[in-house]
Design a protein around this motif. Structure first.
Motif, short mmCIF file in Angstrom:
data_model
loop_
_atom_site.label_atom_id
_atom_site.label_comp_id
_atom_site.label_asym_id
_atom_site.label_seq_id
_atom_site.Cartn_x
_atom_site.Cartn_y
_atom_site.Cartn_z
N VAL A 55 26.57 55.20 17.98
CA VAL A 55 26.71 54.04 17.09
C VAL A 55 25.33 53.56 16.66
O VAL A 55 25.12 53.21 15.49
CB VAL A 55 27.51 52.92 17.79
N GLN A 56 24.38 53.55 17.58
CA GLN A 56 23.01 53.14 17.23
C GLN A 56 22.41 54.08 16.19
O GLN A 56 21.77 53.63 15.24
CB GLN A 56 22.13 53.10 18.49
N GLU A 94 22.59 54.30 8.46
CA GLU A 94 23.14 53.42 7.42
C GLU A 94 22.08 52.47 6.88
O GLU A 94 22.00 52.22 5.68
CB GLU A 94 24.32 52.62 8.01
N ALA A 95 21.25 51.94 7.78
CA ALA A 95 20.18 51.04 7.34
C ALA A 95 19.19 51.77 6.45
O ALA A 95 18.73 51.21 5.44
CB ALA A 95 19.47 50.45 8.56
N LEU A 96 18.84 53.00 6.78
CA LEU A 96 17.91 53.77 5.94
C LEU A 96 18.54 54.16 4.62
O LEU A 96 17.90 54.10 3.57
CB LEU A 96 17.45 55.02 6.70
N ALA A 97 19.83 54.54 4.65
CA ALA A 97 20.51 54.98 3.43
C ALA A 97 20.69 53.84 2.43
O ALA A 97 20.57 54.04 1.22
CB ALA A 97 21.86 55.59 3.77
N PRO A 121 18.03 45.89 6.33
CA PRO A 121 17.50 45.69 7.68
C PRO A 121 18.52 46.16 8.73
O PRO A 121 19.73 46.03 8.55
CB PRO A 121 17.29 44.18 7.78
N ARG A 122 18.02 46.69 9.81
CA ARG A 122 18.88 47.21 10.87
C ARG A 122 19.74 46.11 11.48
O ARG A 122 20.89 46.35 11.85
CB ARG A 122 18.00 47.85 11.95
N ASP A 123 19.21 44.90 11.58
CA ASP A 123 19.98 43.78 12.14
C ASP A 123 21.22 43.46 11.32
O ASP A 123 22.27 43.13 11.86
CB ASP A 123 19.11 42.53 12.26
N VAL A 124 21.11 43.58 10.01
CA VAL A 124 22.26 43.31 9.13
C VAL A 124 23.35 44.35 9.37
O VAL A 124 24.53 44.03 9.48
CB VAL A 124 21.82 43.29 7.65
N VAL A 125 22.93 45.60 9.49
CA VAL A 125 23.89 46.67 9.73
C VAL A 125 24.54 46.50 11.11
O VAL A 125 25.75 46.67 11.26
CB VAL A 125 23.21 48.05 9.61
N LEU A 126 23.77 46.11 12.11
CA LEU A 126 24.33 45.91 13.45
C LEU A 126 25.26 44.70 13.51
O LEU A 126 26.25 44.71 14.25
CB LEU A 126 23.21 45.77 14.49
#
Length: 190
Positions: free
Chosen positions: A89-90, A96-99, A103-108
């Protein structure tokens, strides 16, 4: 000399009363009561309830010869955290954040919202103690439950990890099928 006098005046004890509004006193008393409840009484109550739940589950495990999977006994938040911190999942969240250039926090946060949707809220005590009681009394009030034949040996031969499904046809005969058994157990016709 003047400086010493001013310091002496500042260090003197307060001689007047401090007054606060009644509503503020009520709020402070309620907050103190909540803190005492949270820190002193609730941990003991949680321990008492957890002990009763474990006792009921032990009784069920021995009486019904089933084992309740440990993940069903875990708290929902623990299951959500385990799901979110799974390496797959991580990695998917990072991709997804890179694509999407997010920001990674938004995706999480979005992943946490999805996890909260898919992780069930299962309370073993409510399900096995209260749910069983309600279902038994409802069935007994609607139907006259009779057992004409019981193949104890056949039921005992069903593996513990098998899923047993009860099929009821239009004539009210029950067929029991086991997912790992090769043949189905059927009660004799009445």
């Amino acid at each position: 000399m003047a400086r010493r006098l001013s310091y002496a005046r500042l260090a003197s004890p307060m001689r007047g009363a401090v007054t606060i509004p009644f509503w503020l006193a009520v709020v402070l008393v309620l907050l103190a009561a909540w803190a005492a409840l949270d820190r002193l009484l609730l941990p003991g109550a949680r321990w008492f309830v957890r002990r009763r739940v474990n006792r009921v589950l032990e009784e069920l495990n021995t009486r019904l010869k089933i084992r309740i999977p440990p993940f069903k006994l875990a708290r929902r938040e623990v299951l959500i955290d385990r799901l979110l911190f799974d390496p797959q999942v991580q990695a998917a969240a990072e991709a997804e954040a890179l694509a999407r250039d997010m920001p990674r926090d938004v995706v999480l946060r979005r992943a946490r919202r999805y996890a909260r949707e898919i992780v069930p809220a299962f309370n073993a005590y409510a399900y096995f103690r209260l749910g069983y009681w309600i279902a038994r009394n409802l069935a007994r009030s609607l139907y006259r439950v009779r057992l004409g034949y019981s193949d104890e040996e056949g039921l005992a031969a069903i593996p513990g990890d098998a899923t047993v499904v009860f099929l009821i046809n239009h004539r009210s005969n029950i067929t029991v099928r086991s997912s790992s058994a090769t043949s189905a157990w059927r009660p004799p016709p009445v």
